[in-house]
Write a protein that holds these residues in place. Structure first.
Motif, mmCIF file in Angstrom:
data_model
loop_
_atom_site.group_PDB
_atom_site.id
_atom_site.type_symbol
_atom_site.label_atom_id
_atom_site.label_comp_id
_atom_site.label_asym_id
_atom_site.label_seq_id
_atom_site.Cartn_x
_atom_site.Cartn_y
_atom_site.Cartn_z
ATOM 1 N N SER A 137 0.842 -1.201 0.000
ATOM 2 C CA SER A 137 0.000 0.000 0.000
ATOM 3 C C SER A 137 0.870 1.241 0.000
ATOM 4 C CB SER A 137 -0.886 0.037 1.251
ATOM 5 O OG SER A 137 -1.789 -1.019 1.256
ATOM 6 N N MET A 138 0.369 2.261 -0.660
ATOM 7 C CA MET A 138 1.035 3.548 -0.685
ATOM 8 C C MET A 138 -0.032 4.610 -0.531
ATOM 9 S SD MET A 138 2.895 2.066 -3.898
ATOM 10 C CE MET A 138 1.435 1.087 -3.955
ATOM 11 N N GLY A 139 0.215 5.579 0.295
ATOM 12 C CA GLY A 139 -0.774 6.623 0.468
ATOM 13 C C GLY A 139 -0.158 7.874 1.034
ATOM 14 N N SER A 140 -0.797 8.980 0.763
ATOM 15 C CA SER A 140 -0.260 10.270 1.181
ATOM 16 C C SER A 140 -0.186 10.399 2.697
ATOM 17 C CB SER A 140 -1.122 11.385 0.595
ATOM 18 O OG SER A 140 -1.102 11.308 -0.807
ATOM 19 N N VAL A 141 -1.222 9.984 3.396
ATOM 20 C CA VAL A 141 -1.233 10.119 4.855
ATOM 21 C C VAL A 141 -0.207 9.174 5.473
ATOM 22 C CG1 VAL A 141 -2.634 9.864 6.929
ATOM 23 C CG2 VAL A 141 -3.609 10.938 4.900
ATOM 24 N N THR A 142 -0.163 7.928 4.993
ATOM 25 C CA THR A 142 0.813 6.961 5.494
ATOM 26 C C THR A 142 2.229 7.486 5.293
ATOM 27 O OG1 THR A 142 -0.685 5.170 4.891
ATOM 28 C CG2 THR A 142 1.609 4.574 5.262
ATOM 29 N N HIS A 143 2.482 8.015 4.103
ATOM 30 C CA HIS A 143 3.810 8.563 3.806
ATOM 31 C C HIS A 143 4.125 9.752 4.701
ATOM 32 C CE1 HIS A 143 6.516 11.384 1.728
ATOM 33 N NE2 HIS A 143 7.210 10.291 1.507
ATOM 34 N N LEU A 144 3.173 10.645 4.854
ATOM 35 C CA LEU A 144 3.414 11.848 5.642
ATOM 36 C C LEU A 144 3.735 11.512 7.098
ATOM 37 C CD1 LEU A 144 3.542 14.889 5.385
ATOM 38 C CD2 LEU A 144 1.121 14.983 5.977
ATOM 39 N N VAL A 145 3.012 10.570 7.683
ATOM 40 C CA VAL A 145 3.270 10.174 9.071
ATOM 41 C C VAL A 145 4.659 9.537 9.181
ATOM 42 C CG1 VAL A 145 2.564 8.580 10.905
ATOM 43 C CG2 VAL A 145 0.841 9.952 9.706
ATOM 44 N N ALA A 146 4.984 8.621 8.269
ATOM 45 C CA ALA A 146 6.296 7.965 8.294
ATOM 46 C C ALA A 146 7.415 8.975 8.090
ATOM 47 C CB ALA A 146 6.353 6.867 7.235
ATOM 48 N N GLU A 194 12.294 2.532 0.316
ATOM 49 C CA GLU A 194 11.540 1.471 0.983
ATOM 50 C C GLU A 194 10.153 1.279 0.384
ATOM 51 O OE1 GLU A 194 11.510 2.580 5.120
ATOM 52 O OE2 GLU A 194 13.692 2.778 5.147
ATOM 53 N N GLY A 195 9.794 2.109 -0.585
ATOM 54 C CA GLY A 195 8.478 1.987 -1.218
ATOM 55 C C GLY A 195 7.368 2.667 -0.454
ATOM 56 N N VAL A 196 7.724 3.504 0.511
ATOM 57 C CA VAL A 196 6.729 4.281 1.251
ATOM 58 C C VAL A 196 6.649 5.634 0.558
ATOM 59 C CG1 VAL A 196 6.066 5.233 3.491
ATOM 60 C CG2 VAL A 196 7.339 3.087 3.379
ATOM 61 N N ILE A 197 5.713 5.756 -0.359
ATOM 62 C CA ILE A 197 5.616 6.958 -1.171
ATOM 63 C C ILE A 197 4.206 7.513 -1.107
ATOM 64 C CG2 ILE A 197 7.492 6.334 -2.734
ATOM 65 C CD1 ILE A 197 5.425 5.304 -4.716
ATOM 66 N N PRO A 198 4.071 8.820 -1.335
ATOM 67 C CA PRO A 198 2.724 9.406 -1.331
ATOM 68 C C PRO A 198 1.952 9.001 -2.587
ATOM 69 C CG PRO A 198 4.374 11.094 -1.791
ATOM 70 C CD PRO A 198 5.110 9.832 -1.490
ATOM 71 N N HIS A 199 0.677 9.178 -2.520
ATOM 72 C CA HIS A 199 -0.240 8.800 -3.601
ATOM 73 C C HIS A 199 0.169 9.413 -4.934
ATOM 74 C CE1 HIS A 199 -4.262 9.152 -5.668
ATOM 75 N NE2 HIS A 199 -4.153 7.861 -5.459
ATOM 76 N N TRP A 200 0.449 10.701 -4.951
ATOM 77 C CA TRP A 200 0.810 11.360 -6.203
ATOM 78 C C TRP A 200 2.087 10.793 -6.792
ATOM 79 C CZ3 TRP A 200 5.496 13.655 -6.275
ATOM 80 C CH2 TRP A 200 6.041 14.045 -5.049
ATOM 81 N N ALA A 201 3.054 10.418 -5.953
ATOM 82 C CA ALA A 201 4.317 9.852 -6.451
ATOM 83 C C ALA A 201 4.082 8.478 -7.071
ATOM 84 C CB ALA A 201 5.338 9.767 -5.329
ATOM 85 N N PHE A 202 3.173 7.705 -6.473
ATOM 86 C CA PHE A 202 2.821 6.406 -7.050
ATOM 87 C C PHE A 202 2.204 6.601 -8.435
ATOM 88 C CE2 PHE A 202 -0.513 3.293 -7.938
ATOM 89 C CZ PHE A 202 0.262 2.145 -8.041
ATOM 90 N N ASN A 203 1.250 7.505 -8.527
ATOM 91 C CA ASN A 203 0.591 7.746 -9.818
ATOM 92 C C ASN A 203 1.597 8.183 -10.876
ATOM 93 O OD1 ASN A 203 -1.931 7.055 -8.858
ATOM 94 N ND2 ASN A 203 -2.472 9.146 -8.332
ATOM 95 N N ASN A 204 2.494 9.081 -10.520
ATOM 96 C CA ASN A 204 3.494 9.543 -11.476
ATOM 97 C C ASN A 204 4.458 8.421 -11.861
ATOM 98 O OD1 ASN A 204 2.350 12.080 -11.496
ATOM 99 N ND2 ASN A 204 3.792 12.924 -10.024
#
Length: 189
Positions: A59-68, A108-118
């Protein structure tokens, strides 16, 4: 840390379809890419995830990335003693911890949503060689399911030094293809 505007020229549903069309026959219907935006959230943040046989694999998400990112950055700043961005003596260390935390999380593959899309959009326009050598871990990992990666090449690959997600996707693809995985060669002493 602000996210750049998502400049994807296609809708997320079309992106999903194109990614899944690029999958090897053995992975079609078994590997899926999901993507959502939370339209009522500030900045319309979102989440993306990859499932294998209906189970979330990554999973990758903006909130998860921001907290990490915040936690990792703060830990580095604590260790380095550079918590005050207003103090000129600490300013460079403060900023470097921010950059370094972001680099580590990306690796580590912990990236925000926009980075995944790009990254996924770029993936669709890369050669297989570029995919397998990409500095973006999620691009390399996704490449394990690409239809351009044939069985012979798949079986001859050594992923023992790669990120655990790449190794995991490699093993899953080999299982889908019915391939036995050769043990990695032992390093010479």
């Amino acid at each position: 840390m602000s996210a750049p505007q998502n400049l994807l020229p296609i809708k997320l549903s079309k992106l999903k379809q194109r990614i899944e069309d690029s999958l090897a026959d053995s992975a079609k219907g078994r590997v899926e890419v999901w993507n959502t935006r939370y339209h009522k959230a500030h900045g319309q943040e979102g989440e993306a995830w990859i499932t294998i046989d209906g189970q979330r694999a990554h999973s990758m998400g903006s909130v998860t990335h921001l907290v990490a990112w915040y936690e990792r950055r703060r830990d580095m700043q604590n260790v380095r003693g550079c918590l005050d961005y207003r103090d000129r003596a600490q300013m460079d260390g403060y900023r470097e911890a921010k950059r370094e935390a972001n680099k580590q999380l990306q690796a580590e593959g912990v990236i925000p949503h926009w980075a995944f899309n790009n990254a996924v959009f770029e993936y669709l326009h890369m050669s297989l060689e570029q995919v397998l050598r990409s500095g973006q871990m999620i691009v390399c990992a996704s490449g394990m399911f690409n239809k351009r990666l044939g069985k012979r090449r798949l079986q001859s690959m050594n992923v023992s030094r790669e990120h655990e997600l790449i190794q995991g996707f490699y093993h899953v693809r080999c299982a889908f293809e019915g391939l036995r995985i050769r043990p990695a060669p032992k390093p010479e002493s």
